[in-house]
Design a protein around this motif. Structure first.
Motif, mmCIF file in Angstrom:
data_model
loop_
_atom_site.group_PDB
_atom_site.id
_atom_site.type_symbol
_atom_site.label_atom_id
_atom_site.label_comp_id
_atom_site.label_asym_id
_atom_site.label_seq_id
_atom_site.Cartn_x
_atom_site.Cartn_y
_atom_site.Cartn_z
ATOM 1 N N GLY A 15 21.215 11.308 18.522
ATOM 2 C CA GLY A 15 20.367 10.294 19.132
ATOM 3 C C GLY A 15 20.169 10.472 20.622
ATOM 4 O O GLY A 15 19.315 9.811 21.218
ATOM 5 N N GLY A 16 20.942 11.364 21.210
ATOM 6 C CA GLY A 16 20.845 11.600 22.644
ATOM 7 C C GLY A 16 19.727 12.563 23.002
ATOM 8 O O GLY A 16 18.952 13.006 22.154
ATOM 9 N N LYS A 87 19.572 15.553 16.592
ATOM 10 C CA LYS A 87 20.288 15.442 15.333
ATOM 11 C C LYS A 87 21.310 16.577 15.233
ATOM 12 O O LYS A 87 21.124 17.633 15.846
ATOM 13 C CB LYS A 87 19.302 15.553 14.168
ATOM 14 N N PRO A 88 22.368 16.389 14.433
ATOM 15 C CA PRO A 88 23.347 17.474 14.284
ATOM 16 C C PRO A 88 22.702 18.791 13.834
ATOM 17 O O PRO A 88 23.151 19.868 14.254
ATOM 18 C CB PRO A 88 24.295 16.923 13.226
ATOM 19 N N GLU A 89 21.642 18.721 13.057
ATOM 20 C CA GLU A 89 20.977 19.945 12.595
ATOM 21 C C GLU A 89 20.198 20.662 13.696
ATOM 22 O O GLU A 89 19.682 21.761 13.486
ATOM 23 C CB GLU A 89 20.057 19.656 11.408
ATOM 24 N N ASP A 90 20.104 20.064 14.879
ATOM 25 C CA ASP A 90 19.499 20.743 16.033
ATOM 26 C C ASP A 90 20.510 21.643 16.746
ATOM 27 O O ASP A 90 20.138 22.367 17.674
ATOM 28 C CB ASP A 90 18.949 19.727 17.027
ATOM 29 N N THR A 91 21.763 21.588 16.328
ATOM 30 C CA THR A 91 22.792 22.417 16.941
ATOM 31 C C THR A 91 22.463 23.893 16.758
ATOM 32 O O THR A 91 22.240 24.362 15.638
ATOM 33 C CB THR A 91 24.164 22.104 16.328
ATOM 34 N N ALA A 92 22.416 24.615 17.872
ATOM 35 C CA ALA A 92 22.049 26.033 17.845
ATOM 36 C C ALA A 92 22.118 26.589 19.254
ATOM 37 O O ALA A 92 22.249 25.836 20.232
ATOM 38 C CB ALA A 92 20.643 26.221 17.296
#
Length: 126
Positions: A15-16, A87-92
């Motif tokens: 959400g950040g 979102k956590p799935e944006d982690t990269a």
């Protein structure tokens, strides 16, 4: 020698927001379409967003539309990626890339981009 240096990555809660920057050591920066790609662990590098050389045309990965905004400041030779509602799935690892091919319209294909930065890590916790 062309150099692209990303910055602005980090750890953020879901959400950040984060804003990535890519400083280009290219005197003719305004001539080239630019893009952001990302690569998550164990996955292939994927297109995120791209922008035409004058900043008028932008394209996005469907899953980031409405959350991410790509922009550029040609006077500062800098590319940006504003990321909201992360979102956590944006982690990269996020990479900026430059297309020296002489086209106007930005491409989604990584093979169209000639120069790449070293990447900056974005981690989104749930």
């Amino acid at each position: 020698q062309v150099q692209l240096v990303e910055s602005g990555g980090g750890l953020v809660q879901a959400g950040g927001s984060l804003t990535l920057s890519c400083a280009a050591s290219i005197r003719t920066f305004s001539r080239y379409p630019m893009a952001w790609f990302r690569q998550a662990p164990g996955k292939e590098r994927e297109f995120v967003a791209a922008i035409s050389r004058n900043g008028v045309t932008t394209i996005y990965l469907d899953s980031v539309k409405g959350r991410f905004t790509i922009s550029r400041d040609n006077a500062k030779n800098t590319l940006y990626l504003q990321m909201n509602s992360l979102k956590p799935e944006d982690t990269a690892v996020y990479y900026c890339a430059a297309d020296f091919g002489g086209t106007y319209f930005p491409s989604r294909q990584s093979t169209e981009y000639n120069y790449w930065g070293q990447g900056t890590q974005v981690t989104v916790s749930s």
